[in-house]
Design a protein around this motif. Structure first.
Motif, PDB file in Angstrom:
ATOM      1  N   MET A   1       0.818  -1.195   0.000  1.00 39.29           N
ATOM      2  CA  MET A   1       0.000   0.000   0.000  1.00 39.29           C
ATOM      3  C   MET A   1       0.865   1.264   0.000  1.00 39.29           C
ATOM      4  O   MET A   1       0.613   2.179  -0.741  1.00 39.29           O
ATOM      5  N   ILE A   2       1.881   1.283   0.845  1.00 37.41           N
ATOM      6  CA  ILE A   2       2.743   2.459   0.947  1.00 37.41           C
ATOM      7  C   ILE A   2       3.455   2.707  -0.378  1.00 37.41           C
ATOM      8  O   ILE A   2       3.511   3.828  -0.868  1.00 37.41           O
ATOM      9  N   CYS A   3       3.997   1.655  -0.969  1.00 32.67           N
ATOM     10  CA  CYS A   3       4.717   1.818  -2.239  1.00 32.67           C
ATOM     11  C   CYS A   3       3.783   2.330  -3.329  1.00 32.67           C
ATOM     12  O   CYS A   3       4.185   3.148  -4.159  1.00 32.67           O
ATOM     13  N   GLU A   4       2.528   1.880  -3.326  1.00 32.25           N
ATOM     14  CA  GLU A   4       1.556   2.366  -4.313  1.00 32.25           C
ATOM     15  C   GLU A   4       1.289   3.858  -4.131  1.00 32.25           C
ATOM     16  O   GLU A   4       1.198   4.606  -5.098  1.00 32.25           O
ATOM     17  N   ILE A   5       1.173   4.295  -2.887  1.00 39.33           N
ATOM     18  CA  ILE A   5       0.948   5.714  -2.606  1.00 39.33           C
ATOM     19  C   ILE A   5       2.128   6.526  -3.119  1.00 39.33           C
ATOM     20  O   ILE A   5       1.952   7.544  -3.789  1.00 39.33           O
ATOM     21  N   TRP A  86       7.821   3.046   7.060  1.00 39.01           N
ATOM     22  CA  TRP A  86       8.235   4.013   6.050  1.00 39.01           C
ATOM     23  C   TRP A  86       9.623   3.704   5.488  1.00 39.01           C
ATOM     24  O   TRP A  86       9.891   3.959   4.325  1.00 39.01           O
ATOM     25  N   ARG A  87      10.501   3.143   6.300  1.00 38.69           N
ATOM     26  CA  ARG A  87      11.808   2.731   5.788  1.00 38.69           C
ATOM     27  C   ARG A  87      11.617   1.634   4.741  1.00 38.69           C
ATOM     28  O   ARG A  87      12.254   1.647   3.688  1.00 38.69           O
ATOM     29  N   GLY A  88      10.698   0.707   5.001  1.00 41.18           N
ATOM     30  CA  GLY A  88      10.393  -0.358   4.059  1.00 41.18           C
ATOM     31  C   GLY A  88       9.788   0.151   2.764  1.00 41.18           C
ATOM     32  O   GLY A  88       9.834  -0.518   1.734  1.00 41.18           O
ATOM     33  N   ALA A  89       9.205   1.352   2.799  1.00 39.35           N
ATOM     34  CA  ALA A  89       8.608   1.961   1.608  1.00 39.35           C
ATOM     35  C   ALA A  89       9.618   2.822   0.851  1.00 39.35           C
ATOM     36  O   ALA A  89       9.260   3.505  -0.100  1.00 39.35           O
ATOM     37  N   GLY A  90      10.868   2.800   1.281  1.00 36.76           N
ATOM     38  CA  GLY A  90      11.906   3.542   0.569  1.00 36.76           C
ATOM     39  C   GLY A  90      12.112   4.968   1.030  1.00 36.76           C
ATOM     40  O   GLY A  90      12.762   5.756   0.340  1.00 36.76           O
ATOM     41  N   CYS A  91      11.581   5.300   2.181  1.00 39.35           N
ATOM     42  CA  CYS A  91      11.732   6.666   2.708  1.00 39.35           C
ATOM     43  C   CYS A  91      12.984   6.776   3.576  1.00 39.35           C
ATOM     44  O   CYS A  91      13.476   5.782   4.101  1.00 39.35           O
ATOM     45  N   THR A  92      13.462   7.998   3.726  1.00 38.67           N
ATOM     46  CA  THR A  92      14.556   8.284   4.632  1.00 38.67           C
ATOM     47  C   THR A  92      13.971   8.495   6.019  1.00 38.67           C
ATOM     48  O   THR A  92      13.043   9.289   6.191  1.00 38.67           O
ATOM     49  N   VAL A 104      10.795  11.000  15.455  1.00 43.36           N
ATOM     50  CA  VAL A 104      11.026  10.268  14.218  1.00 43.36           C
ATOM     51  C   VAL A 104      10.663  11.217  13.082  1.00 43.36           C
ATOM     52  O   VAL A 104       9.586  11.822  13.083  1.00 43.36           O
ATOM     53  N   ILE A 105      11.573  11.370  12.130  1.00 48.80           N
ATOM     54  CA  ILE A 105      11.357  12.222  10.965  1.00 48.80           C
ATOM     55  C   ILE A 105      11.442  11.340   9.726  1.00 48.80           C
ATOM     56  O   ILE A 105      12.437  10.647   9.520  1.00 48.80           O
ATOM     57  N   VAL A 106      10.384  11.365   8.917  1.00 49.12           N
ATOM     58  CA  VAL A 106      10.323  10.561   7.697  1.00 49.12           C
ATOM     59  C   VAL A 106      10.223  11.509   6.513  1.00 49.12           C
ATOM     60  O   VAL A 106       9.364  12.390   6.487  1.00 49.12           O
ATOM     61  N   ARG A 107      11.096  11.326   5.542  1.00 46.28           N
ATOM     62  CA  ARG A 107      11.048  12.101   4.293  1.00 46.28           C
ATOM     63  C   ARG A 107      10.836  11.117   3.155  1.00 46.28           C
ATOM     64  O   ARG A 107      11.649  10.230   2.945  1.00 46.28           O
ATOM     65  N   ASP A 108       9.718  11.287   2.436  1.00 42.99           N
ATOM     66  CA  ASP A 108       9.479  10.350   1.342  1.00 42.99           C
ATOM     67  C   ASP A 108       9.981  10.938   0.037  1.00 42.99           C
ATOM     68  O   ASP A 108      10.239  12.139  -0.067  1.00 42.99           O
ATOM     69  N   ALA A 110       8.675  11.726  -2.672  1.00 46.03           N
ATOM     70  CA  ALA A 110       7.831  12.735  -3.306  1.00 46.03           C
ATOM     71  C   ALA A 110       7.886  14.075  -2.569  1.00 46.03           C
ATOM     72  O   ALA A 110       7.232  15.030  -2.976  1.00 46.03           O
ATOM     73  N   GLY A 111       8.655  14.169  -1.487  1.00 44.67           N
ATOM     74  CA  GLY A 111       8.820  15.424  -0.775  1.00 44.67           C
ATOM     75  C   GLY A 111       7.936  15.598   0.447  1.00 44.67           C
ATOM     76  O   GLY A 111       8.000  16.628   1.120  1.00 44.67           O
ATOM     77  N   TYR A 112       7.114  14.606   0.756  1.00 46.38           N
ATOM     78  CA  TYR A 112       6.265  14.699   1.947  1.00 46.38           C
ATOM     79  C   TYR A 112       7.108  14.453   3.187  1.00 46.38           C
ATOM     80  O   TYR A 112       8.138  13.781   3.144  1.00 46.38           O
ATOM     81  N   LEU A 113       6.664  15.008   4.291  1.00 49.65           N
ATOM     82  CA  LEU A 113       7.383  14.926   5.548  1.00 49.65           C
ATOM     83  C   LEU A 113       6.425  14.415   6.612  1.00 49.65           C
ATOM     84  O   LEU A 113       5.289  14.888   6.707  1.00 49.65           O
ATOM     85  N   LEU A 114       6.873  13.460   7.386  1.00 44.76           N
ATOM     86  CA  LEU A 114       6.083  12.937   8.484  1.00 44.76           C
ATOM     87  C   LEU A 114       6.912  13.057   9.745  1.00 44.76           C
ATOM     88  O   LEU A 114       8.105  12.695   9.728  1.00 44.76           O
ATOM     89  N   THR A 115       6.321  13.576  10.805  1.00 46.15           N
ATOM     90  CA  THR A 115       7.026  13.621  12.081  1.00 46.15           C
ATOM     91  C   THR A 115       6.169  12.970  13.150  1.00 46.15           C
ATOM     92  O   THR A 115       4.948  13.104  13.167  1.00 46.15           O
ATOM     93  N   LEU A 116       6.825  12.262  14.032  1.00 48.77           N
ATOM     94  CA  LEU A 116       6.197  11.641  15.182  1.00 48.77           C
ATOM     95  C   LEU A 116       7.047  12.030  16.376  1.00 48.77           C
ATOM     96  O   LEU A 116       8.244  11.734  16.404  1.00 48.77           O
TER      97      LEU A 116
END
Length: 131
Positions: A1-5, A86-92, A104-108, A110-116
């Motif tokens: 699902m994540i990879c499709e997104i 998110w690491r499994g989906a290829g994100c930093t 936790v900082i996730v950068r995908d 496509a330029g989206y940013l996720l923070t937890l």
């Protein structure tokens, strides 16, 4: 699902506001679904602030997120699950820990940013930001 997104949202240019909003919502929902039973108490976008360690860029971002109540002892497990997802989906994925909290900082791609983030006894806060 994540990879499709991620594949669907990759673009050469900046997404429109509608595309950015859809991308933010998709990433938020994917993160919440990664941990069964999780409940998000939404916070209006104007009250969400990206942690200083994650804030970058001068453009206006679409923000969505809120508090994650009732995690208590399982908060560490949730932080690890989000990082692995998110690491499994290829994100930093960057992880920071200190005496007063965890981030936790996730950068995908496509330029989206996720923070937890979690600080002290406060509920963890999940924020997703558009490019």
């Amino acid at each position: 699902m994540i990879c499709e997104i991620l594949a669907r949202m990759k673009r050469d240019g900046t997404p429109s506001r509608a595309e950015a909003t859809e991308g933010v919502d998709q990433r938020l929902m994917a993160t919440l679904h990664a941990y069964p039973g999780l409940r998000l108490v939404a916070v209006p976008a104007q009250f969400l602030r990206l942690p200083e360690a994650a804030a970058a860029g001068d453009g206006a971002r679409v923000l969505r997120g809120g508090h994650l109540p009732e995690l208590d002892a399982s908060a560490g497990e949730f932080f690890d699950a989000v990082a692995d997802l998110w690491r499994g989906a290829g994100c930093t994925v960057e992880q920071h820990s200190g005496l007063d909290g965890r981030l936790v900082i996730v950068r995908d791609p496509a330029g989206y940013l996720l923070t937890l983030s979690a600080y002290g006894e406060d509920d963890p806060i999940l924020i997703v930001a558009s490019p």
